[in-house]
Design a protein around this motif. Structure first.
Motif, PDB file in Angstrom:
ATOM      1  N   LYS A   1       0.836  -1.217   0.000  1.00  0.00           N
ATOM      2  CA  LYS A   1       0.000   0.000   0.000  1.00  0.00           C
ATOM      3  C   LYS A   1       0.862   1.256   0.000  1.00  0.00           C
ATOM      4  N   SER A   2       1.857   1.290   0.912  1.00  0.00           N
ATOM      5  CA  SER A   2       2.703   2.480   1.008  1.00  0.00           C
ATOM      6  C   SER A   2       3.507   2.665  -0.284  1.00  0.00           C
ATOM      7  N   THR A   3       3.972   1.542  -0.832  1.00  0.00           N
ATOM      8  CA  THR A   3       4.738   1.603  -2.079  1.00  0.00           C
ATOM      9  C   THR A   3       3.865   2.177  -3.202  1.00  0.00           C
ATOM     10  N   LEU A   4       2.663   1.638  -3.333  1.00  0.00           N
ATOM     11  CA  LEU A   4       1.755   2.088  -4.396  1.00  0.00           C
ATOM     12  C   LEU A   4       1.470   3.579  -4.276  1.00  0.00           C
TER      13      LEU A   4
ATOM     14  N   MET B   1      14.438   6.277   2.055  1.00  0.00           N
ATOM     15  CA  MET B   1      15.062   5.037   1.569  1.00  0.00           C
ATOM     16  C   MET B   1      14.178   4.353   0.533  1.00  0.00           C
ATOM     17  N   ARG B   2      12.883   4.321   0.837  1.00  0.00           N
ATOM     18  CA  ARG B   2      11.956   3.694  -0.106  1.00  0.00           C
ATOM     19  C   ARG B   2      11.925   4.486  -1.412  1.00  0.00           C
ATOM     20  N   ALA B   3      11.867   5.805  -1.293  1.00  0.00           N
ATOM     21  CA  ALA B   3      11.805   6.654  -2.489  1.00  0.00           C
ATOM     22  C   ALA B   3      13.054   6.435  -3.346  1.00  0.00           C
TER      23      ALA B   3
ATOM     24  N   MET C   1       5.130  -6.935  -8.253  1.00  0.00           N
ATOM     25  CA  MET C   1       5.992  -6.279  -7.268  1.00  0.00           C
ATOM     26  C   MET C   1       7.385  -6.877  -7.383  1.00  0.00           C
ATOM     27  N   ASP C   2       8.405  -6.033  -7.543  1.00  0.00           N
ATOM     28  CA  ASP C   2       9.777  -6.537  -7.456  1.00  0.00           C
ATOM     29  C   ASP C   2      10.619  -5.531  -6.685  1.00  0.00           C
ATOM     30  N   GLU C   3      11.948  -5.659  -6.766  1.00  0.00           N
ATOM     31  CA  GLU C   3      12.786  -4.799  -5.925  1.00  0.00           C
ATOM     32  C   GLU C   3      12.692  -3.330  -6.318  1.00  0.00           C
TER      33      GLU C   3
HETATM   34  P1  TYD Z   1       4.783  -1.711   1.713  1.00  0.00           P
HETATM   35  O1  TYD Z   1       4.465  -0.780   0.628  1.00  0.00           O
HETATM   36  O2  TYD Z   1       5.542  -1.176   2.889  1.00  0.00           O
HETATM   37  O3  TYD Z   1       3.475  -2.467   2.231  1.00  0.00           O
HETATM   38  P2  TYD Z   1       2.274  -1.938   3.142  1.00  0.00           P
HETATM   39  O4  TYD Z   1       2.339  -0.456   3.187  1.00  0.00           O
HETATM   40  O5  TYD Z   1       1.047  -2.465   2.462  1.00  0.00           O
HETATM   41  O6  TYD Z   1       2.463  -2.568   4.467  1.00  0.00           O
HETATM   42  O7  TYD Z   1       5.613  -2.900   1.046  1.00  0.00           O
HETATM   43  C1  TYD Z   1       6.093  -3.871   1.866  1.00  0.00           C
HETATM   44  C2  TYD Z   1       6.796  -4.979   1.152  1.00  0.00           C
HETATM   45  O8  TYD Z   1       7.104  -4.729  -0.180  1.00  0.00           O
HETATM   46  C3  TYD Z   1       8.106  -5.192   1.844  1.00  0.00           C
HETATM   47  O9  TYD Z   1       8.091  -6.532   2.313  1.00  0.00           O
HETATM   48  C4  TYD Z   1       9.151  -4.990   0.848  1.00  0.00           C
HETATM   49  C5  TYD Z   1       8.426  -5.071  -0.462  1.00  0.00           C
HETATM   50  N1  TYD Z   1       8.978  -4.131  -1.443  1.00  0.00           N
HETATM   51  C6  TYD Z   1       9.462  -4.650  -2.629  1.00  0.00           C
HETATM   52  O10 TYD Z   1       9.461  -5.852  -2.871  1.00  0.00           O
HETATM   53  N2  TYD Z   1       9.959  -3.771  -3.563  1.00  0.00           N
HETATM   54  C7  TYD Z   1      10.005  -2.436  -3.341  1.00  0.00           C
HETATM   55  O11 TYD Z   1      10.480  -1.704  -4.207  1.00  0.00           O
HETATM   56  C8  TYD Z   1       9.496  -1.928  -2.101  1.00  0.00           C
HETATM   57  C9  TYD Z   1       9.511  -0.460  -1.811  1.00  0.00           C
HETATM   58  C10 TYD Z   1       8.982  -2.814  -1.204  1.00  0.00           C
END
Ligand code: TYD
Ligand code: MG
Length: 444
Positions: free
Chosen positions: A104-107, A135-137, A267-269
């Motif tokens: 969710k946060s990533t999206l 870091m995520r950004a 979803m990947d890295e």
């Molecule tokens: P996140 O967006 O933090 O989930 P939520 O907000 O729904 O809890 O994502 C969490 C997972 O996604 C975490 O286990 C790591 C993975 N992830 C990736 O595989 N690739 C990425 O580029 C990012 C940012 C996260």
């Protein structure tokens, strides 16, 4: 100082009592009551549906009303646009729920960076530190002028920042972290959620600011917290995991579009990527002869055709009581199709346990999957595999008729495009009944 009024709310069903009780009279749960302060009435404007919204006693002739132009902002992610019904409506609110770690946060951070607006975007987080967001950004390769991060949980502080920077889009990650001293001492309570969301949504409505509110879900996949939050917003989305890396975004409520469309991501890295050609994403590539019990269905999700693999297994039932094990297709439907096969082909399914699965984890409600489900069950029960390169689509009546389903031509084309040379569908004078469909495949 006047004593603040409190009520007691059942944490299981939100039943309200004026006194603490050991057991909830509504749902029967023990020790579920917690004390909640009744928040002072928020000063902000009432939302649609709020009992405080009043017409002042004047009705207006429909003919004299002016329609508001549907101003949509391009989310910068076509899958999100698709699910929302064509983009983010100005001033509209979206609640998005999903399990922890689903993305969710990533999206929403990706959306915050890509959304096509010249105005400011405010990402409010109570879950992570600014350093974690950075870091995520960096991992996602995101940067953007006008994207502001606010690490805050206090609603009055958030309101001040909103007033100061007047964003066109606000993201709240997550509503469960919102805290207002007026709404009781404990963060995360029902009252805190209601108060916090109301405050932020009211500000957004007044200022035509669009909002995305991230919410945690319960074990059962429901958005945690009172239903009233779902009533406050215009759209409710769920972000779910299908097989492996595939994520599905679907709407369960949408005031500005249909709830049939889904958004598909992997979803990947480097974060979430949109699946631009989804037709084959759920299909398993197989070499040589298929195992028995496998059948391919072109199904429709909203406006798109996807090919999915249905899998069936039948084994003798213990104690003669037959049961259906099926999470992805309604088990009542599996029983109905088995009954149709038994009645009209003589193949016995009673005294059998039936297992049905959909590869890739898609849930299927599409009525056009009746015939492929029947073929999977028939193949599983007889041990005869379907020839490779065969797909099918059609509804089945209780009388054993194969009936047309929606978008039949587009289903056939989607299957042909992916190399399925024979697509069994109802055809006048040729395939009208289940027996004829079976004959067209197994020539028996
Ligand atoms: P996140 O967006 O933090 O989930 P939520 O907000 O729904 O809890 O994502 C969490 C997972 O996604 C975490 O286990 C790591 C993975 N992830 C990736 O595989 N690739 C990425 O580029 C990012 C940012 C996260
Ligand atoms: Mg998160």
């Amino acid at each position: 100082m006047a004593k603040r009024k409190t009520v007691y709310l059942c944490n299981a069903c939100q039943h309200e009592e004026s006194k603490w009780l050991g057991r909830c009279p509504q749902c029967g749960t023990w020790n579920s009551f917690s004390e909640e302060a009744v928040a002072n009435t928020p000063k902000s404007a009432p939302l649609p549906g709020d009992p405080r919204a009043t017409s002042g006693g004047h009705s207006i002739p429909l003919a004299s009303l002016e329609a508001q132009a549907d101003i949509r902002i391009d989310a910068g992610l076509s899958e999100v646009n698709q699910v929302l019904g064509g983009g983010i409506i100005r001033g509209a609110s979206v609640l998005i729920g999903g399990e922890p770690g689903i993305g969710k946060s990533t999206l929403l951070l990706q959306l915050a960076a890509k959304v096509k607006t010249a105005g400011r975007v405010l990402y409010i987080t109570g879950e992570e530190s600014a350093a974690q967001i950075k870091m995520r950004a960096d991992r996602l390769g995101i940067s953007r002028q006008g994207l502001e991060i606010l690490v805050e949980t206090h609603v009055p502080v958030i309101s001040n920042v909103l007033e100061k920077i007047k964003p066109v889009l606000v993201i709240v990650d997550s509503i469960q972290t919102l805290y207002n001293p007026d709404a009781g001492e404990v963060p995360g309570t029902v009252n805190q959620l209601k108060y916090g969301c109301h405050e932020i949504l009211s500000w957004c409505k007044e200022h035509e600011t669009s909002s995305f509110l991230i919410a945690h879900v319960t074990k059962g996949g429901q958005i945690a917290g009172p239903k009233v939050i779902e009533h406050m917003v215009d759209t409710v989305l769920h972000f779910e995991q299908a097989a492996g890396d595939i994520r599905i975004l679907r709407a369960t409520k949408n005031r500005f579009g249909s709830v049939d469309e889904v958004g598909l991501f992997t979803m990947d890295e480097h974060g979430l990527s949109e699946v631009t050609n989804p037709a084959s994403i759920f299909l398993i590539q197989r070499e040589g002869e298929l195992p028995p019990g496998i059948s391919v269905a072109p199904i429709f999700e909203g406006s798109r055709a996807l090919l999915v693999e249905l899998q069936a297994l039948t084994v003798p039932a213990k104690g003669g009581m037959s049961r259906v094990f099926s999470d992805r297709i309604d088990s009542g439907r599996v029983s109905r199709i088995a009954a149709i096969l038994e009645k009209h082909t003589g193949l016995k399914f009673s005294e059998q346990d039936l297992y049905v699965n959909v590869a890739g984890g898609m849930r299927i409600n599409d009525p056009g999957a009746d015939l492929p489900l029947a073929l999977a069950l028939y193949s599983a029960r007889t041990g005869q595999p379907l020839p490779s390169g065969v797909a099918s689509a059609g509804e089945l009546s209780l009388a054993g008729e194969v009936r047309p389903t929606t978008h039949l031509r587009r289903r056939v084309k989607a299957a042909n495009d992916l190399g399925f040379h024979q697509v069994v569908v109802p055809e006048p004078g040729k395939i009208r009944r289940i027996q004829e469909a079976l004959k067209s495949i197994w020539k028996t």
